[in-house]
Design an enzyme around this catalytic site. Sequence first.
Site, mmCIF file in Angstrom:
data_model
loop_
_atom_site.group_PDB
_atom_site.id
_atom_site.type_symbol
_atom_site.label_atom_id
_atom_site.label_comp_id
_atom_site.label_asym_id
_atom_site.label_seq_id
_atom_site.Cartn_x
_atom_site.Cartn_y
_atom_site.Cartn_z
ATOM 1 N N ASN A 142 1.065 -1.216 0.053
ATOM 2 C CA ASN A 142 0.021 0.236 -0.311
ATOM 3 C C ASN A 142 0.852 1.093 0.251
ATOM 4 O OD1 ASN A 142 -2.150 1.236 0.690
ATOM 5 N ND2 ASN A 142 -1.967 2.070 2.665
ATOM 6 N N ASP A 224 -0.438 -6.398 4.129
ATOM 7 C CA ASP A 224 -0.692 -5.656 5.226
ATOM 8 C C ASP A 224 -1.968 -4.385 4.946
ATOM 9 O OD1 ASP A 224 0.625 -4.430 7.646
ATOM 10 O OD2 ASP A 224 1.362 -2.668 6.743
ATOM 11 N N LYS A 227 -6.994 -2.950 3.180
ATOM 12 C CA LYS A 227 -8.506 -2.514 2.596
ATOM 13 C C LYS A 227 -7.540 -0.923 2.577
ATOM 14 C CE LYS A 227 -9.244 -1.060 7.793
ATOM 15 N NZ LYS A 227 -10.311 0.308 8.442
ATOM 16 N N HIS A 228 -6.653 -0.753 2.643
ATOM 17 C CA HIS A 228 -6.260 0.697 2.038
ATOM 18 C C HIS A 228 -5.535 0.277 0.715
ATOM 19 C CE1 HIS A 228 -6.288 2.402 5.587
ATOM 20 N NE2 HIS A 228 -6.312 1.440 6.534
ATOM 21 N N GLU A 248 -4.874 -7.958 5.787
ATOM 22 C CA GLU A 248 -5.214 -7.152 7.316
ATOM 23 C C GLU A 248 -6.298 -6.385 6.554
ATOM 24 O OE1 GLU A 248 -3.598 -4.171 10.125
ATOM 25 O OE2 GLU A 248 -2.865 -4.364 8.366
ATOM 26 N N GLY A 252 -14.007 -3.859 13.820
ATOM 27 C CA GLY A 252 -13.622 -4.635 15.207
ATOM 28 C C GLY A 252 -14.849 -5.397 15.038
ATOM 29 N N ASP A 319 -0.774 -5.413 17.129
ATOM 30 C CA ASP A 319 -1.495 -3.800 16.792
ATOM 31 C C ASP A 319 -1.784 -4.215 18.166
ATOM 32 O OD1 ASP A 319 0.380 -2.999 14.436
ATOM 33 O OD2 ASP A 319 -1.535 -3.729 13.655
#
Length: 537
Positions: A142, A224, A227-228, A248, A252, A319
């Site tokens: 990303n 990593d 979603k970006h 990843e 939540g 994380d």
Amino acid sequence: MFLSFSVPLLLLAWAHSAAAATADEWRGRSIYQIITDRYALPSSTPKSDCDVSRQTFCGGTWNGIRENLDYIQNAGFTAIWISPINKNYEGPRTAYGDPYHGYWVTDVSQLNSKFGTADDLKALSADLHKRGMLLMVDIVVNNVMVTSTTNPDYSDCFFKDASFYHPYCPIVWGDTQSEQTCWFGDEKVPLADVDTTNPTVIQRYGDWIQGMVKEYGIDGLRIDAAKHVQKSFWPTFCGKAGVFCMGEVFGGAEVDPIAEWQGPDALDSVLNFPMYAALRDAYSIPGPANITQLDQVFQDSKKKFKDTTLLGNFVENHDVPRWHNLSVDPQSLYNAMTWNFMADGIPIVYYGQEQSFSGSGDPNNREALWPSNYANTTAYQYITLLNKLRNFFVNTTDWAKSETEILTSSPHGFAFLKGPIISILTNIGSPPQAGVHISVKTPWETTTALTNVITCTQWVVGSNRMVDAQYSLGGVPVVLVPSDQLKGSGLCGTELAYVDSHGGKADALNANSARSPRKLSIIPFVAAVAASLKFLL
Ligand SMILES: *[C@@H]1O[C@H](CO)[C@@H](O)[C@H](O)[C@H]1NC(C)=O
Ligand SMILES: *[C@@H]1O[C@H](CO)[C@@H](O)[C@H](O)[C@H]1NC(C)=O
Ligand SMILES: *[C@@H]1O[C@H](CO)[C@@H](O)[C@H](O)[C@H]1NC(C)=O
Ligand SMILES: *[C@@H]1O[C@H](CO)[C@@H](O)[C@H](O)[C@H]1NC(C)=O
């Protein structure tokens, strides 16, 4: 000369091509997650302390991992996931220290020399494959790390021209467009957003991953910040990689925003953040003991995810706070972990979880493992047991693909069935609670002989197909399997035969004194969970 060269080379080539693993081959695996810098020092290095608060290199390497694979394999793991292997920022120390974690990538086409040489990485890969284990590598596509948001210098990066990047903007969280085009990181550690819609970027990233996977015999990718990057990037990229991709997608307990990232138009798998949140809120002590949410996440997951049996299940990672920073009670960890191994999904244990490490979030959750002396702790033994049971059913049946079904859910308990295994979990913690019991309706006939694999005690299905878990010696997990289906597992002796006739209690069988089974009473039989807790208390 010719022979002595060609034989090992052929073997290596075979090991690599045989490995490159698909989603199907990962489904039944069990993963141990490693931060290379923190797992093990190479044998040539004297032991030293590692102060996490300094946020700098502590000396772990790929050789260190290779020399300490027994610890992982003896616990029953069948794969490892290692932190990023590619070249990182090498300039002066930043406000967040040095990139010991490997996520500040600059040039994916080079390896990170801090962790060893290309040959070291190949040796690690070959050793894993020799053991029948798989290698998952963490990758970052990303973004790259630069030192300025206003005048970034890309000359050390894989993409050297500014036209391959989005111009700087800070991420507006919750806005997908912004999350995918603006910059990760901050002014102190700017992470320039690669323009992954650029056809040249797509082409070059594709060629790179194809080459790297082959070169190092990589079997799977952990991606990593998945979603970006726009969703449509992944099918092409992972197609080129030719291996399992687990992304990843941080989040939540809400299932929808995570679930949309799994499937043919996205990724094979994602890390199971919703279930992590649910397990944390259901089992941590003190905590909200929210079993309702666990139930909800389970039901939603079933509906929304393309394939829950491929999700990456965890209760710790680099994380989030260590479990024991949120919840000191060991039984809370054992119960939550049991979900990860015995329900749908691929269990992942973050290094140090088996040593009951208790650091809070980044950087305190990245402790060095060596001060633990890789001890054979109760948690280590518990994980070994779960792996042994799961590996047995994975290897001998279609268990990994079978669907988890909830049998009961109550404020203190939760029971589910997957294949012929019933897990009964509780959030009451270690103190005995004679008043609490969890009744579970099994799919099995009354009088069916069961083994509680955790304690090797024998249970029998009572009238109306019920079993009843009691907690007079504390809230330990219960994992029940019809005894005749354990044969050959190496668990709880070969034959499980002894039933104590007094008071409906059961005792562990001593394999050396195996007796013929006593006739089981038809009277509803209730085995106390507490009968044999030597192992967990
Ligand atoms: C449990 O979780 C649900 C769903 O997230 C939430 O609505 C509820 O308030 C939570 N209950 C407690 C006791 O925290
Ligand atoms: C949580 O982590 C912080 C920082 O690592 C530590 O100071 C604290 O003692 C931890 N709490 C527990 C309960 O271990
Ligand atoms: C850990 O200890 C248990 C119980 O003593 C033993 O059965 C097991 O073999 C040990 N495991 C290792 C890897 O030493
Ligand atoms: C299951 O398969 C794995 C991977 O091939 C192997 O390492 C393990 O020993 C097997 N376990 C059992 C119980 O057969």
